[in-house]
Design a protein around this motif. Sequence first.
Motif, PDB file in Angstrom:
ATOM      1  N   LEU A   1      -7.541  -2.703  -4.841  1.00 17.24           N
ATOM      2  CA  LEU A   1      -7.601  -1.368  -4.270  1.00 17.24           C
ATOM      3  C   LEU A   1      -8.970  -1.201  -3.612  1.00 17.24           C
TER       4      LEU A   1
ATOM      5  N   PRO B   1      -6.528   3.302  -1.505  1.00 16.66           N
ATOM      6  CA  PRO B   1      -5.647   2.135  -1.311  1.00 16.66           C
ATOM      7  C   PRO B   1      -6.332   1.060  -0.470  1.00 16.66           C
ATOM      8  N   GLY B   2      -5.590  -0.008  -0.249  1.00 10.94           N
ATOM      9  CA  GLY B   2      -6.065  -1.067   0.639  1.00 10.94           C
ATOM     10  C   GLY B   2      -6.462  -2.313  -0.115  1.00 10.94           C
ATOM     11  N   ASN B   3      -5.944  -3.470   0.312  1.00  9.45           N
ATOM     12  CA  ASN B   3      -6.193  -4.689  -0.459  1.00  9.45           C
ATOM     13  C   ASN B   3      -6.650  -5.883   0.365  1.00  9.45           C
TER      14      ASN B   3
ATOM     15  N   ASP C   1       0.832  -1.207   0.000  1.00  5.71           N
ATOM     16  CA  ASP C   1       0.000   0.000   0.000  1.00  5.71           C
ATOM     17  C   ASP C   1       0.862   1.251   0.000  1.00  5.71           C
TER      18      ASP C   1
ATOM     19  N   HIS D   1       1.013   4.221   7.503  1.00  7.85           N
ATOM     20  CA  HIS D   1       2.074   4.124   6.502  1.00  7.85           C
ATOM     21  C   HIS D   1       3.431   4.498   7.097  1.00  7.85           C
TER      22      HIS D   1
ATOM     23  N   TYR E   1      -9.364   0.832   2.124  1.00  8.01           N
ATOM     24  CA  TYR E   1      -9.271   1.874   3.152  1.00  8.01           C
ATOM     25  C   TYR E   1     -10.557   2.694   3.094  1.00  8.01           C
TER      26      TYR E   1
END
Length: 305
Positions: A93, A63-65, A43, A289, A96
Amino acid sequence: MQAVTLAEFGPPDVLRLTDVPDPRPGPGQVRVRIRAAGAQPVDTSVRRGEAPPAMRGSLPIVPGNEFAGVVDLVGDGVAEVAVGDEVLGWTMLGAYAEAVAVPADQIVRKPADMPWEVAGAMSASGQTAHRALRELRVAAGETVLVHAAAGGVGTAAVQIAVAWGAAVVGTASEANHAYLRSLGATPVTYGPGLVDRVRAVAPQGVDAALDAAGRGALDASVDLVADRDRIATIADFAGAERLGLRGLRGGPGARSRERLGELLDLWSRGALTVHIGHRLPLADAAEAHRVIEAGHGRGKVVLLP
């Protein structure tokens, strides 16, 4: 709904919590109201504009998976999932966020006794580790070296390999050595002299190596593993190309319901735990992050909408 969006590439502060339209599931899809979403090193690559091709999209990006939550809408043609089902799954994706729409074959039912934060952090690192160990042909009675063994992928890889009957040597900072012992691994400190330290604790030799760290781990692995086809990295693709080793990227077949089901079975049997190192609200994605990019972390970072 609210989601963390990326309107430009850059440092963590480019991540912003914004209002976006609720996603609508198309044919064969479901919408999941997210209760927890894992944050991954990949990410941060998305945020920097360095993501692998399968995870690139047009700005703005959410983002985010990986995620876990409750199904609240079902698209046409979906029969095996119903509104109200508690599930976990993956996406390229979009995780989030407070909700995500995904194909129904990218989710599985959450065990009733699995905490939400564990479910939200299970899919990505777990499936990455499982796939890597399968491709490296790790088997009972062998010895596998896992670099960055205390991180999200490393923690999963250690436990899966141990469950399969392998001995594991894991690299980590001194602060994480007791943690690795609790997972069943023999810890060693990374850095200069690593090859000698591994040989000292594994005089029988090393059969395979998984690099989740970078930082020269592949060069050490080449000195320790006779068969270069049994060395792989998820962190140092330039090094893999230079040395003629496996670079494992995401893509078709990297994740599947069957693979995730195997992980859930290990969890249900007590053979796989997910250590949550940091729990943060969705609004603190930038801090998530920063934690990931600082390195030396233990376990997973989870965002809670």
